[in-house]
Write a protein that holds these residues in place. Structure first.
Motif, short mmCIF file in Angstrom:
data_model
loop_
_atom_site.label_atom_id
_atom_site.label_comp_id
_atom_site.label_asym_id
_atom_site.label_seq_id
_atom_site.Cartn_x
_atom_site.Cartn_y
_atom_site.Cartn_z
N ASN A 193 1.89 46.22 10.91
CA ASN A 193 1.93 44.79 10.60
C ASN A 193 1.64 43.94 11.83
N LYS B 59 3.51 40.93 6.49
CA LYS B 59 4.46 41.57 5.57
C LYS B 59 4.50 40.81 4.24
N SER B 60 4.44 39.47 4.29
CA SER B 60 4.44 38.67 3.06
C SER B 60 3.20 38.95 2.23
N HIS B 61 2.04 39.05 2.90
CA HIS B 61 0.80 39.39 2.18
C HIS B 61 0.94 40.76 1.51
N TRP C 100 5.28 38.83 10.35
CA TRP C 100 6.04 38.44 9.15
C TRP C 100 5.09 37.98 8.05
N THR C 101 4.05 37.24 8.43
CA THR C 101 3.06 36.77 7.44
C THR C 101 2.30 37.95 6.86
N GLU D 11 -5.56 38.62 1.68
CA GLU D 11 -4.80 39.78 1.21
C GLU D 11 -5.64 41.05 1.26
N GLN E 123 3.67 42.27 0.53
CA GLN E 123 4.59 42.21 -0.61
C GLN E 123 3.88 41.69 -1.85
N ARG E 124 2.99 40.69 -1.67
CA ARG E 124 2.23 40.17 -2.81
C ARG E 124 1.24 41.21 -3.32
N SER F 229 1.25 36.01 12.18
CA SER F 229 2.45 36.75 12.59
C SER F 229 2.61 38.03 11.78
N LYS G 171 3.09 43.77 -5.44
CA LYS G 171 3.38 43.25 -6.77
C LYS G 171 2.13 43.24 -7.63
#
Length: 225
Positions: free
Chosen positions: A178, A193-195, A190-191, A165, A197-198, A188, A201
């Protein structure tokens, strides 16, 4: 009672007020790297729960630098060894073997807090100890009350931000998309983007610009030129 400078009074008040907003692990991390860091500069904060006999029941390390599991375990083990030294030294906040230490002990147990690389060589150790003494009730109350502690997790599993991260955030901070970050890290978009988002937060932000700004403020990433 040691008199505080105007700046120290401001920092202490900021730390106390900020502590009352701690409701989650990410809140505690941000508090430790913000108000607490401003008042008591440190590289690693180890929090340990103590049993009635003073033995360490569990502990975890809070840090903004990337540390591997072995390094985290080393800090936790050092903190465990400091518990009896703290008791032998009169149960008062003090620097022991270069580590600022204090604990909150009662009949049923308590907690111990060790700040590594604090105070700085030029700092007044007695002053740093006094400041830690002022903040001890807030450290004790809010760390022990944190929800979702990962019992039995490997050392470092409960860290606030993973190495990946932080790696993603560093590349984003220099303007990479990204997709570009994904190509660099072999994952990817998408991965990535997931990192992100975490990370949003964790840092309490809503976009990549805010994440980079907050990450720099907390020294999770370096300032870009």
């Amino acid at each position: 009672m040691m008199p505080l400078t105007a700046r120290e009074q401001e920092y202490v008040l900021h730390a106390i007020v900020g502590a009352h907003g701690i409701a989650a692990r990410s809140d505690f991390f941000l508090w430790s790297q913000g108000p607490l860091q401003a008042l008591l500069p440190h590289a690693v904060l180890v929090c340990a729960q103590l049993g009635a006999d003073g033995a360490v029941l569990r502990s975890e390390a809070w840090h903004s630098a990337v540390l591997d599991a072995a390094q985290v375990r080393s800090y936790q083990e050092q903190a465990a060894h400091l518990a009896p030294a703290w008791r032998a030294a009169g149960r008062q906040a003090r620097v022991i073997d270069g580590v600022l230490v204090h604990a909150n002990m009662a009949a049923g147990g308590g907690s111990l807090f060790a700040l590594f690389s604090a105070p700085a060589p030029q700092a007044d150790a007695a002053r740093q100890a006094y400041l830690l003494e002022l903040l001890l009730p807030y450290l004790h109350l809010h760390w022990l009350a944190l929800p979702d502690y990962l019992h039995g997790a490997p050392a470092g599993a409960a860290r606030a931000a993973s190495a990946r991260e932080l790696e993603v955030l560093r590349w984003v901070s220099i303007g990479k998309s990204n997709e570009e970050v994904g190509q660099i890290l072999g994952i990817s978009g998408w991965t990535v983007k997931s990192h992100l988002q975490r990370i949003y937060k964790l840092l309490g932000v809503s976009n990549r610009t805010q994440a980079v700004t907050r990450g720099m403020a907390l020294r999770l990433i370096g300032h870009q030129r």
